[in-house]
Design a protein around this motif. Structure first.
Motif, PDB file in Angstrom:
ATOM      1  N   ALA A 120       0.828  -1.212   0.000  1.00  0.00           N
ATOM      2  CA  ALA A 120       0.000   0.000   0.000  1.00  0.00           C
ATOM      3  C   ALA A 120       0.859   1.256   0.000  1.00  0.00           C
ATOM      4  O   ALA A 120       0.585   2.208  -0.749  1.00  0.00           O
ATOM      5  CB  ALA A 120      -0.927  -0.017   1.213  1.00  0.00           C
ATOM      6  N   LEU A 121       1.915   1.281   0.832  1.00  0.00           N
ATOM      7  CA  LEU A 121       2.757   2.469   0.920  1.00  0.00           C
ATOM      8  C   LEU A 121       3.558   2.694  -0.363  1.00  0.00           C
ATOM      9  O   LEU A 121       3.609   3.806  -0.890  1.00  0.00           O
ATOM     10  CB  LEU A 121       3.693   2.352   2.121  1.00  0.00           C
ATOM     11  CG  LEU A 121       3.053   2.496   3.501  1.00  0.00           C
ATOM     12  CD1 LEU A 121       4.011   2.048   4.593  1.00  0.00           C
ATOM     13  CD2 LEU A 121       2.613   3.942   3.739  1.00  0.00           C
ATOM     14  N   ILE A 122       4.186   1.638  -0.853  1.00  0.00           N
ATOM     15  CA  ILE A 122       4.994   1.780  -2.066  1.00  0.00           C
ATOM     16  C   ILE A 122       4.109   2.139  -3.256  1.00  0.00           C
ATOM     17  O   ILE A 122       4.408   3.059  -4.024  1.00  0.00           O
ATOM     18  CB  ILE A 122       5.787   0.486  -2.349  1.00  0.00           C
ATOM     19  CG1 ILE A 122       6.828   0.262  -1.252  1.00  0.00           C
ATOM     20  CG2 ILE A 122       6.471   0.560  -3.711  1.00  0.00           C
ATOM     21  CD1 ILE A 122       7.526  -1.081  -1.340  1.00  0.00           C
ATOM     22  N   GLY A 123       3.009   1.420  -3.395  1.00  0.00           N
ATOM     23  CA  GLY A 123       2.118   1.690  -4.521  1.00  0.00           C
ATOM     24  C   GLY A 123       1.485   3.066  -4.454  1.00  0.00           C
ATOM     25  O   GLY A 123       1.479   3.819  -5.442  1.00  0.00           O
ATOM     26  N   GLY A 124       0.959   3.420  -3.299  1.00  0.00           N
ATOM     27  CA  GLY A 124       0.277   4.700  -3.167  1.00  0.00           C
ATOM     28  C   GLY A 124       1.208   5.888  -3.311  1.00  0.00           C
ATOM     29  O   GLY A 124       0.891   6.868  -4.016  1.00  0.00           O
ATOM     30  N   LEU A 125       2.358   5.836  -2.663  1.00  0.00           N
ATOM     31  CA  LEU A 125       3.279   6.973  -2.718  1.00  0.00           C
ATOM     32  C   LEU A 125       3.989   7.083  -4.061  1.00  0.00           C
ATOM     33  O   LEU A 125       4.312   8.184  -4.514  1.00  0.00           O
ATOM     34  CB  LEU A 125       4.291   6.866  -1.578  1.00  0.00           C
ATOM     35  CG  LEU A 125       3.694   7.025  -0.180  1.00  0.00           C
ATOM     36  CD1 LEU A 125       4.748   6.781   0.894  1.00  0.00           C
ATOM     37  CD2 LEU A 125       3.075   8.408  -0.002  1.00  0.00           C
ATOM     38  N   THR A 126       4.221   5.961  -4.729  1.00  0.00           N
ATOM     39  CA  THR A 126       4.797   6.012  -6.080  1.00  0.00           C
ATOM     40  C   THR A 126       3.793   6.618  -7.046  1.00  0.00           C
ATOM     41  O   THR A 126       4.150   7.441  -7.904  1.00  0.00           O
ATOM     42  CB  THR A 126       5.205   4.605  -6.540  1.00  0.00           C
ATOM     43  OG1 THR A 126       6.187   4.073  -5.638  1.00  0.00           O
ATOM     44  CG2 THR A 126       5.796   4.657  -7.950  1.00  0.00           C
TER      45      THR A 126
END
Length: 320
Positions: free
Chosen positions: A188-194
């Motif tokens: 979630a963090l990697i996908g959302g922030l990317t």
């Protein structure tokens, strides 16, 4: 702190400053406060990401990163209560909330990470304390050593090692449930922030703010709240310090009333939102005058810095 080899300098305060009835009353849990505070912290973090992504200017992203890191630190302090299982009345509910909402984003699990912290409470002032490297002076006897410690150079591996070795010693490890929580958060963090910022979103809008404003801030707080510019053999008899401090310092170094550290160590069952009442009531007792209270965190850090080098803290082989 438990008695080890007949040494527990705080038992007279623990048994005297508050009555057992008051400790029980102040230890009553109110999960609604926990949920409210967690929602407010995450809402602030998400708002900071949203504004920075929409605006895009460097200074806005920098300011947003400060809010992300500092508000996650507030969550982390709540997670510290979770390590003591003081968020919800049942262990299952406490661990579920703590892992899913608070600790999961940084790869921690309550069941595994609480051992190290509970040992710190049990052995404060003893060589067995796994956090001794954070507040003792043996590795901060010179200015270069202190600087290396405060920026994480000499502390990151030691902190990770304490948790990993503790888990290996008990034969415990991550379960499927744990890995699902940790993996889900990272996706979630990697996908959302990317998606929001590009390739730099995850490292610069999550990893770096959490490292600086959560890990390093907590490292600094732990050092300041347990240390003295004197030999460890002397300091071990009065490691508990409360900081009255100011709003700015509390925001960055001691959110959720963690500056009231004496009350927390004396009665670990009292949740963070009741520490101000516990501190106010214990301070009315004459015996409380024997416990140290400091004003500013930064003022004490400057006092420690000016006291260096501390020859009495250096290992024998390093003395001139």
């Amino acid at each position: 702190m438990a008695e080890v080899d007949g040494f527990d300098p705080y038992q007279p305060y623990r048994s005297t400053l508050l009555t057992p009835e008051r400790v029980r009353a102040l230890s009553q849990l109110r999960p609604g406060i926990v949920v409210r505070d967690a929602v407010l912290c995450w809402a602030t973090i998400i708002a900071a990401w949203t504004i920075a992504s929409w605006d895009g200017r460097a200074w806005v992203c920098l300011l947003a990163a400060v809010f992300v890191g500092s508000r996650y630190y507030a969550l982390y302090i709540m997670g510290h209560d979770g390590l003591h299982r003081r968020l919800f009345p049942t262990r299952a509910a406490n661990d579920r909330f703590n892992d899913l909402v608070i600790l999961g984003p940084i790869g921690a699990i309550t069941r595994l990470n609480n051992r190290n912290h509970l040992a710190h409470h049990q052995y404060l002032g003893h060589a067995e304390d796994p956090d001794r490297f954070k507040h003792a002076c043996f590795n901060k006897s010179e200015r270069l050593e202190l600087a290396a410690f405060l920026v994480g150079i000499t502390s990151v591996w030691r902190a990770a090692h304490n948790v990993l070795v503790g888990n290996r010693a008990t034969g415990d490890g991550y379960t499927v449930r744990d890995l699902a929580i940790l993996g889900g958060w990272q996706v979630a963090l990697i996908g959302g922030l990317t998606a929001a910022f590009g390739w730099w979103g995850y490292p610069l809008m999550w990893l770096l703010p959490v490292f600086v404003f959560t890990y390093l801030a907590d490292l600094c707080r732990s050092f300041l709240e347990h240390s003295h510019p004197e030999a460890d053999a002397t300091a071990d008899h009065h490691r508990l310090i409360t900081f009255e401090s100011n709003a700015f310092e509390r925001w960055f170094l001691a959110p959720m009333h963690m500056n009231l550290h004496v009350a927390h160590h004396l009665w670990v069952g009292i949740p963070y939102y009741n520490l101000p009442v516990a501190d106010a009531e214990m301070s009315q007792h004459p015996l409380a005058r024997e416990l140290e209270r400091r004003g500013s965190y930064l003022a004490y850090l400057w006092r420690y810095w000016r006291a260096l080098p501390l020859d009495e803290c250096k290992p024998a082989g390093r003395l001139a």
